[in-house]
Design an enzyme around this catalytic site. Structure first.
Site, PDB file in Angstrom:
ATOM      1  N   ARG A 122       0.845  -1.192   0.000  1.00  0.00           N
ATOM      2  CA  ARG A 122       0.000   0.000   0.000  1.00  0.00           C
ATOM      3  C   ARG A 122       0.886   1.250   0.000  1.00  0.00           C
ATOM      4  O   ARG A 122       1.959   1.253   0.617  1.00  0.00           O
ATOM      5  CB  ARG A 122      -0.843  -0.034   1.280  1.00  0.00           C
ATOM      6  CG  ARG A 122      -1.805   1.116   1.480  1.00  0.00           C
ATOM      7  CD  ARG A 122      -2.925   1.058   0.528  1.00  0.00           C
ATOM      8  NE  ARG A 122      -4.092   1.825   0.977  1.00  0.00           N
ATOM      9  CZ  ARG A 122      -5.102   2.121   0.167  1.00  0.00           C
ATOM     10  NH1 ARG A 122      -5.099   1.744  -1.097  1.00  0.00           N
ATOM     11  NH2 ARG A 122      -6.139   2.787   0.628  1.00  0.00           N
ATOM     12  N   THR A 400      -9.625   0.632  -9.010  1.00  0.00           N
ATOM     13  CA  THR A 400      -8.782  -0.443  -8.538  1.00  0.00           C
ATOM     14  C   THR A 400      -8.889  -1.572  -9.547  1.00  0.00           C
ATOM     15  O   THR A 400      -9.805  -1.584 -10.360  1.00  0.00           O
ATOM     16  CB  THR A 400      -9.336  -0.840  -7.144  1.00  0.00           C
ATOM     17  OG1 THR A 400      -9.278   0.321  -6.325  1.00  0.00           O
ATOM     18  CG2 THR A 400      -8.623  -1.979  -6.501  1.00  0.00           C
ATOM     19  N   THR A 418      -4.244  -0.604  -7.033  1.00  0.00           N
ATOM     20  CA  THR A 418      -5.058   0.573  -7.352  1.00  0.00           C
ATOM     21  C   THR A 418      -4.267   1.856  -7.482  1.00  0.00           C
ATOM     22  O   THR A 418      -3.174   1.986  -6.925  1.00  0.00           O
ATOM     23  CB  THR A 418      -6.134   0.765  -6.261  1.00  0.00           C
ATOM     24  OG1 THR A 418      -7.079   1.737  -6.685  1.00  0.00           O
ATOM     25  CG2 THR A 418      -5.534   1.201  -4.944  1.00  0.00           C
ATOM     26  N   ASP A 442      -7.940   8.204   0.735  1.00  0.00           N
ATOM     27  CA  ASP A 442      -8.387   7.072   1.556  1.00  0.00           C
ATOM     28  C   ASP A 442      -8.075   7.266   3.037  1.00  0.00           C
ATOM     29  O   ASP A 442      -8.522   6.488   3.884  1.00  0.00           O
ATOM     30  CB  ASP A 442      -7.761   5.758   1.058  1.00  0.00           C
ATOM     31  CG  ASP A 442      -8.615   5.090  -0.016  1.00  0.00           C
ATOM     32  OD1 ASP A 442      -9.775   5.503  -0.191  1.00  0.00           O
ATOM     33  OD2 ASP A 442      -8.127   4.162  -0.680  1.00  0.00           O
ATOM     34  N   SER A 471      -7.478   0.838   3.488  1.00  0.00           N
ATOM     35  CA  SER A 471      -8.037   0.359   2.221  1.00  0.00           C
ATOM     36  C   SER A 471      -9.239  -0.553   2.480  1.00  0.00           C
ATOM     37  O   SER A 471      -9.457  -1.026   3.595  1.00  0.00           O
ATOM     38  CB  SER A 471      -6.953  -0.421   1.484  1.00  0.00           C
ATOM     39  OG  SER A 471      -7.485  -1.052   0.354  1.00  0.00           O
ATOM     40  N   GLY A 492     -13.642  -1.569  -6.688  1.00  0.00           N
ATOM     41  CA  GLY A 492     -14.962  -1.046  -6.327  1.00  0.00           C
ATOM     42  C   GLY A 492     -14.974  -0.195  -5.070  1.00  0.00           C
ATOM     43  O   GLY A 492     -16.047   0.019  -4.491  1.00  0.00           O
TER      44      GLY A 492
END
Ligand code: GLY
Length: 590
Positions: A122, A400, A418, A442, A471, A492
């Site tokens: 990430r 993503t 993503t 996010d 996430s 999504g």
């Protein structure tokens, strides 16, 4: 006319419009699995697309060319990790909407011995980031700042993730895994309808962020992209070559790093050389829990996906969902109510476990789940305003893309990656040819203020330098009686968790095969806003009317939920690749 009548009329109207699809029956698939029984006159699937069946290997991804690249690696003797790395880099070329070098993601891996691993690549907040960086002097959110342009990007983790995966599990030559992507960038890829449309749709934003002459994504003569046109990305090919020859250093140091930092400095971003040099992808303990004869293996924080999926599954486990029927009012009600409670938990407890203590074991424990379920009342809808996250007494403190790979020896890889929004921050790194993410959105940029997915966050997910933003990505592997059974995942945003959840229940409770489970229409609730979002036709009229009478706020959306890319291992060892009919996703096996 009241709201109920309007919705019922709309449902009936859309039923009657779908006359070109067969009613009340389903094509046979491969006959390996008992077919899901479709109620007469009902059309519960987005389409009747069939799965792809093969014996030796399968890659399911968002783009046929990327799936082909992965399959070729498997055919040449590479394992699922090798194929995943090659697929990943191919997606960065052929699917710039979400495939990336400038983003991040998560991988869940199950090796041939059945051992499971989770890799967190990430993005991280830059070292110069701070909690209130998206707020004005009055403490209000500056609209769009965390979504578009240079300040929206986290430090990319994708390349470090692929290098880490390769070093632990790869078997082929690293250079050979990069070559297909380099060839595609250099020689061009033929644009699909979706890829051409995507770039045309975002033309104005690309120009706003990068200027009139945005490389690649805007044609030099300003023409629109056409389906079937060749899309060549020479600078991206050079960036990929540097990764090919120097691994992580070919991205986080040297020419690419210089170009990225210059792009940031020119555009008012804050990612520095130090951010790039200190970025690390980390192996984490996967989150695992049994569900009946299955074992669910998924991603722990910094994704909320695994914990949430397991909470959802454990909360419905005691209920006879199969007997109640797929998307019957009773089944949907318990699912809505567990989604409501689990997303409330997500908002309160979840964040980067390197920065905050996330009570992973407690959140999925029976006493805790019983506590959050105590307010469930089958006679009426709960109100999200009355639902809070549970208490843990001794606790201190759409874009993503997903792909799934299984090789001939039964090694499985589930990767979700993503840039966050479509084409991320829309910033193209000048001279390096790749897009940067807008993952900073996010984070909870202000406590209680929803992000672009409508998700609320709190302290656990506030911005701190070097922290990973929370996430919802849910790359998941499921075992049945100890053997590899399913590889699951989807893009999504906030709907990732509920799409994986429904797809999994469709298989384990409703007897669907993999493609049927993917094709099945979906719904979604995320605590706030207090609404059930549904794909058109997801509920039959009676179920809808029953739920409305219990007080649920139901909204039929003119959008689809999920772009699943999944694989099922059938009892005879045959692999079923199931790519979502809602996109251009394609499974390729051999
Ligand atoms: N950017 C979407 C997610 O990570 O959940």
């Amino acid at each position: 006319m009241n709201k109920l009548s309007v919705i019922l009329l709309f449902v009936l109207f859309t039923f009657s419009c779908k006359t070109n699809q067969p009613k009340g029956s389903l094509s046979e698939g491969n006959g390996l699995f008992q077919l899901f029984e479709v109620e007469e006159g009902r059309e519960p699937f987005y389409s009747n697309k069939e799965g792809v069946f093969a014996k030796k290997g399968m890659v399911a991804s968002a783009h046929v060319v990327a799936s082909e690249v992965g399959k070729e690696i498997l055919r040449k003797g590479g394992n699922a990790a090798d194929a995943s790395i090659a697929t990943f880099f191919a997606l960065a070329v052929v699917h710039p909407f979400a495939g990336n070098l400038g983003g991040g993601g998560f991988a869940v891996v199950r090796d041939t011995q059945g051992e499971a691993f989770a890799l967190d690549f990430r993005e991280k907040a830059p070292l110069a980031a701070h909690r209130d960086m998206y707020l004005d002097e009055n403490g209000d959110v500056i609209k769009g700042l965390s979504l578009k342009g240079h300040l929206a990007s986290g430090v990319p983790g994708a390349v470090a993730g692929m290098v880490e995966l390769y070093e632990k599990m790869g078997t082929m030559k690293w250079a050979d895994l990069l070559q297909p992507a380099i060839d595609l960038a250099e020689n061009g890829v033929i644009l699909t309808e979706g890829q051409a449309r995507g770039m045309n749709n975002y033309k104005k934003t690309f120009q706003e962020v990068n200027g009139e002459d945005t490389p690649y994504f805007i044609q030099p003569d300003g023409r629109e992209w056409q389906t079937g046109e060749l899309f060549i990305q020479k600078d991206l090919a050079e960036s990929l070559k540097r990764i090919q020859s120097d691994g992580a250093k070919g991205f986080y140091e040297g020419i690419t790093a210089d170009l990225l930092v210059k792009e940031m400095q020119d555009g008012g971003g804050i990612i520095s050389h130090e951010d790039l040099e200190t970025y690390d992808a980390v192996w984490r303990e996967p989150i695992e829990k049994d569900y009946k004869e299955y074992n669910i293996i998924s991603m722990p924080p910094s994704s909320s996906g695994g914990v949430a999926l397991i909470q959802l599954m454990k909360l419905v486990e005691p209920y006879p969902l199969k007997e109640w029927g797929w998307n019957s009012a009773k089944t949907v009600q318990v699912m809505i109510e567990d989604e409501r409670r689990v997303y409330a938990d997500r908002a309160k407890w979840m964040g980067d476990q390197d920065f905050v203590k996330v009570p992973l074991k407690e959140l999925t424990s029976t006493p805790y789940l019983s506590e959050i379920w105590a307010s469930y009342n089958e006679n009426k809808a709960s109100l999200s305003s009355e639902i809070e996250a549970g208490k843990i007494p001794y606790y201190e403190s759409d874009q993503t893309t997903h792909f799934s790979v299984v090789d001939k020896d039964g090694m499985a890889v589930s990767i979700t990656t993503t840039l966050n929004g479509a084409y991320g921050s829309k910033v193209v790194v000048d001279g390096a040819g790749f897009l940067m993410n807008n993952e900073m959105d996010d984070f909870s940029i202000k406590a209680g203020v929803p992000n672009m997915f409508g998700l609320i966050g709190n302290k656990a997910n506030e911005i701190q330098p070097g922290k990973r933003m929370l996430s919802s990505m849910t790359p998941t592997i499921v075992e049945k009686n100890g053997d590899l059974f399913l590889v699951l995942g989807t893009p999504g945003g906030s709907t990732i968790i509920t799409s994986v959840y429904q797809t999994l229940l469709n298989v384990v409770e409703h007897g669907m095969n993999m493609q049927q489970a993917v094709n099945a229409l979906k719904f979604h609730h995320q605590w706030l806003p207090d609404k059930v979002f549904m794909e058109t036709n997801a509920l039959e009229t009676q179920a809808l009317s029953d739920l409305l009478s219990l007080g649920y706020i139901m909204e039929i959306q003119n959008r689809t939920l999920g772009r699943m890319d999944c694989i099922m291992v059938h009892p005879n060892g045959v692999l079923e690749g199931a790519s979502d009919p809602r996109g251009e996703n394609t499974s390729v096996g051999f």
